[in-house]
Design an enzyme around this catalytic site. Structure first.
Site, PDB file in Angstrom:
ATOM      1  CG  HIS A  14      92.896  38.343 114.681  1.00 56.64           C
ATOM      2  ND1 HIS A  14      92.245  38.074 115.530  1.00 56.64           N
ATOM      3  CD2 HIS A  14      92.533  39.452 114.191  1.00 56.64           C
ATOM      4  CE1 HIS A  14      91.841  39.169 116.210  1.00 56.64           C
ATOM      5  NE2 HIS A  14      92.338  40.191 115.433  1.00 56.64           N
ATOM      6  CB  CYS A  19      91.284  42.799 113.529  1.00 55.33           C
ATOM      7  SG  CYS A  19      93.049  43.168 113.194  1.00 55.33           S
TER       8      CYS A  19
END
Length: 170
Positions: free
Chosen positions: A127, A145
């Site tokens: 992201h 992440c």
């Protein structure tokens, strides 16, 4: 003088990446074969590589998982989101109890940034980032992440397909 980076995958394959002159270090030549559209992430190099034709990839700088939060192996792209809302997972909430239940998509404080590419692993995505967290790119800073600059995750988002293979290497 050509720079070379070596990355060892979880299956023991070694590949080297050398910058191609065309894109000033963003276009790389792979010494190992990956299918077009695959994503290879190097925890140690803090780079994400989008494979173009099996032997050539685009390299993006990323922030990877901090010590103790790393993961390795294969995953797949499960979904893609534009300016998604974010709810802090329990692991983040324990460290930051003051976070709201949901941060709306598009908010300048939303750590998902401009785009999110969800993987088929629990609570793991590739992201964008906030302006305040942008300096973390190139470090080990996330809860698992893969964090990218917003302009890079937008470029990747437009190139990657749902179902694409994602390989995390040491």
């Amino acid at each position: 003088m050509r720079k070379t980076w070596a990355v060892i995958s979880t299956i023991g394959t070694v590949f080297a990446l050398t910058p191609a002159p065309a894109e000033a270090g963003r276009l790389m030549t792979l010494a190992a074969d990956y299918p077009p559209g695959a994503i290879v992430i190097s925890q140690s190099a803090r780079r994400l590589y989008l494979v173009l034709d099996g032997r050539t990839a685009i390299a993006y700088p990323v922030a990877v998982a901090k010590p103790g939060m790393e993961w390795r192996g294969a995953a797949r792209v499960a979904a893609k989101y534009v300016e998604p809302p974010w709810s802090p997972p329990d692991s983040v909430r324990r460290d930051h109890p003051g976070l709201p239940e949901v941060i709306p998509g598009g908010s300048p404080t939303n750590p998902m940034g401009a785009r999110a590419i969800a993987l088929d692993r629990s609570e793991i995505a590739i992201h964008g980032t906030t302006r305040a967290m942008r300096a973390s790119i190139g470090s080990a800073a996330s809860y698992g992440c893969i964090r990218m600059r917003n302009e890079d995750v937008i470029d990747l988002f437009d190139r990657v397909r749902i179902g694409a293979i994602v390989t995390m290497t040491p």
